[in-house]
Motif scaffolding. Sequence first.
Motif, short mmCIF file in Angstrom:
data_model
loop_
_atom_site.label_atom_id
_atom_site.label_comp_id
_atom_site.label_asym_id
_atom_site.label_seq_id
_atom_site.Cartn_x
_atom_site.Cartn_y
_atom_site.Cartn_z
N ALA A 10 0.60 -1.40 -0.02
CA ALA A 10 0.05 -0.11 -0.08
C ALA A 10 0.84 1.27 -0.21
CB ALA A 10 -0.56 -0.41 0.89
N ALA A 11 1.98 1.07 0.80
CA ALA A 11 2.50 2.15 0.34
C ALA A 11 3.60 2.45 -0.38
CB ALA A 11 3.81 2.23 2.00
N GLY A 12 3.72 1.47 -1.39
CA GLY A 12 4.31 1.52 -2.57
C GLY A 12 3.29 2.55 -3.53
N ALA A 13 1.96 1.41 -2.85
CA ALA A 13 1.01 2.60 -4.50
C ALA A 13 0.39 4.12 -3.37
CB ALA A 13 -0.15 1.14 -4.32
N GLY A 14 1.02 4.83 -3.04
CA GLY A 14 0.80 6.20 -2.49
C GLY A 14 0.16 6.13 -0.69
N ALA A 15 -0.26 4.51 -0.42
CA ALA A 15 -1.55 4.87 0.32
C ALA A 15 -1.15 4.48 1.58
CB ALA A 15 -2.39 3.54 -0.49
N ALA A 16 -1.95 5.47 2.72
CA ALA A 16 -1.74 5.33 4.19
C ALA A 16 -2.71 4.13 4.15
CB ALA A 16 -2.24 6.37 4.74
N THR A 17 -2.44 3.19 4.83
CA THR A 17 -3.64 2.11 4.80
C THR A 17 -3.46 1.60 6.66
OG1 THR A 17 -3.11 1.46 3.43
CG2 THR A 17 -3.80 -0.39 4.77
N LEU A 18 -4.89 2.23 7.41
CA LEU A 18 -4.94 1.97 8.67
C LEU A 18 -6.09 -0.22 8.57
CD1 LEU A 18 -6.08 5.67 9.65
CD2 LEU A 18 -4.01 4.29 10.29
N THR A 177 -10.09 13.23 2.42
CA THR A 177 -10.78 12.66 1.62
C THR A 177 -9.25 12.61 0.75
OG1 THR A 177 -11.10 14.85 0.37
CG2 THR A 177 -13.04 13.10 2.02
N PRO A 178 -10.02 11.31 -0.61
CA PRO A 178 -10.28 10.05 0.21
C PRO A 178 -10.32 9.05 0.79
CG PRO A 178 -8.71 9.32 -2.52
CD PRO A 178 -8.57 10.69 -1.22
N THR A 179 -11.92 8.18 1.09
CA THR A 179 -10.82 7.23 2.09
C THR A 179 -11.89 6.26 2.14
OG1 THR A 179 -10.55 8.77 3.98
CG2 THR A 179 -11.26 6.31 4.72
N TYR A 180 -11.38 4.72 1.58
CA TYR A 180 -12.28 3.80 1.13
C TYR A 180 -12.48 2.69 2.32
CZ TYR A 180 -11.08 5.99 -3.34
OH TYR A 180 -10.65 7.48 -3.80
N LEU A 181 -13.10 2.58 3.23
CA LEU A 181 -13.78 1.67 3.56
C LEU A 181 -13.86 -0.09 2.22
CD1 LEU A 181 -16.58 2.37 5.84
CD2 LEU A 181 -13.64 2.61 5.42
N ILE A 182 -12.97 -0.82 2.87
CA ILE A 182 -12.65 -2.30 1.54
C ILE A 182 -12.66 -3.27 2.48
CG2 ILE A 182 -11.39 -3.08 -0.44
CD1 ILE A 182 -10.08 -0.83 -0.78
N GLY A 183 -14.14 -4.30 2.05
CA GLY A 183 -13.87 -4.99 3.60
C GLY A 183 -13.40 -5.23 4.64
N PHE A 185 -11.12 -3.20 6.20
CA PHE A 185 -10.19 -2.66 6.85
C PHE A 185 -10.06 -1.38 5.40
CE2 PHE A 185 -8.09 -5.03 3.39
CZ PHE A 185 -7.86 -3.94 2.13
N ARG A 186 -10.15 -0.11 5.96
CA ARG A 186 -9.43 1.14 5.76
C ARG A 186 -8.29 1.67 4.88
NH1 ARG A 186 -11.02 3.99 10.91
NH2 ARG A 186 -9.34 4.21 11.32
N THR A 187 -8.30 2.50 3.88
CA THR A 187 -6.71 3.82 3.27
C THR A 187 -7.69 4.27 2.97
OG1 THR A 187 -5.50 2.16 1.62
CG2 THR A 187 -8.02 1.41 0.87
N MET A 188 -6.77 4.88 2.43
CA MET A 188 -7.12 5.97 1.36
C MET A 188 -6.11 6.18 0.58
SD MET A 188 -5.79 8.88 4.85
CE MET A 188 -6.33 10.68 3.65
N ALA A 189 -5.64 7.11 -0.63
CA ALA A 189 -5.87 6.78 -2.38
C ALA A 189 -5.04 5.92 -2.39
CB ALA A 189 -4.90 8.36 -2.41
N LEU A 190 -5.62 5.47 -3.83
CA LEU A 190 -5.14 4.01 -4.15
C LEU A 190 -5.03 4.17 -5.71
CD1 LEU A 190 -6.60 1.24 -2.36
CD2 LEU A 190 -4.78 1.61 -1.75
N ASP A 191 -4.18 3.97 -6.65
CA ASP A 191 -4.44 4.03 -7.81
C ASP A 191 -4.59 2.10 -8.09
OD1 ASP A 191 -2.31 2.00 -7.22
OD2 ASP A 191 -0.61 2.82 -7.77
N TYR A 192 -4.78 1.57 -9.42
CA TYR A 192 -5.66 0.96 -10.14
C TYR A 192 -4.69 -0.59 -9.25
CZ TYR A 192 -6.76 -3.10 -12.98
OH TYR A 192 -7.59 -3.95 -13.64
N ASP A 193 -3.40 -1.15 -9.12
CA ASP A 193 -2.38 -1.71 -9.21
C ASP A 193 -2.57 -1.49 -7.27
OD1 ASP A 193 -2.23 -2.98 -10.99
OD2 ASP A 193 0.03 -1.18 -11.00
N GLY A 194 -3.33 -0.32 -6.54
CA GLY A 194 -3.77 -0.76 -4.84
C GLY A 194 -4.87 -0.95 -4.64
#
Length: 213
Positions: A10-18, A177-183, A185-194
């Motif tokens: 996630a960090a490699g995709a530019g995301a801060a994941t909680l 924003t953006p924040t995504y709840l995915i299943g 867990f939650r994460t912030m900005a992601l790209d396609y691979d993320g």
Amino acid sequence: MDRRQFCRMAAGAGAATLFIAAAGQRALAQNVDVKAILHDPEAPEAGNPKGDVTIVNFTDYNCPFCKKAEPDLNRIVKEDGKVRLVYKDWPILSEASVYGAQLALAARYQGRYDLVHHALMSIPGKRIPKPKMLEAVKNSGVDMNRLNADLKAHSASISTLLQRNLDQAMALGLQGTPTYLIGPFRTMALDYDGFKEALAEARRRQAAGERME
């Protein structure tokens, strides 16, 4: 893929994941109505309504990171085919953000939320003024007479939904924003691979019993 590996991804995709771990999830459930977040009847939805993973998208029409991630989010939802997408308009950046959210939610009453949402997300830049938002909505092809009538007729319901989204974001401790709840867990900005990796991880965790609902 273990948690440490996924965090590195996630960090490699530019995301801060909680991540919401099982114990934290139980604590969260004491303060947050998860069903209300995932299944608010007033919240617009896209994707597969019977999808095996839900993405809840907290977004603002003046958020440049939301706009950057939007094409990849739309692509993964379309290509995956098993994702249910829930929109949470969370206009926190400006008064114009609230105006944009009101326009989009009013369009929902004629079944055109997606059309207006994408039109607003396609406006380049940030701190977009109200007139420019209105112009983009007019050019989207939505029935403006119907939209204006619905905006007036359903103003109380729209305001209540926006307040509900705000309350949910605050209860979840979201930072922006953006924040995504995915299943589970939650994460912030992601790209396609993320997004792709996040969905795979969400399915793995759901299979293991780590569900939000």
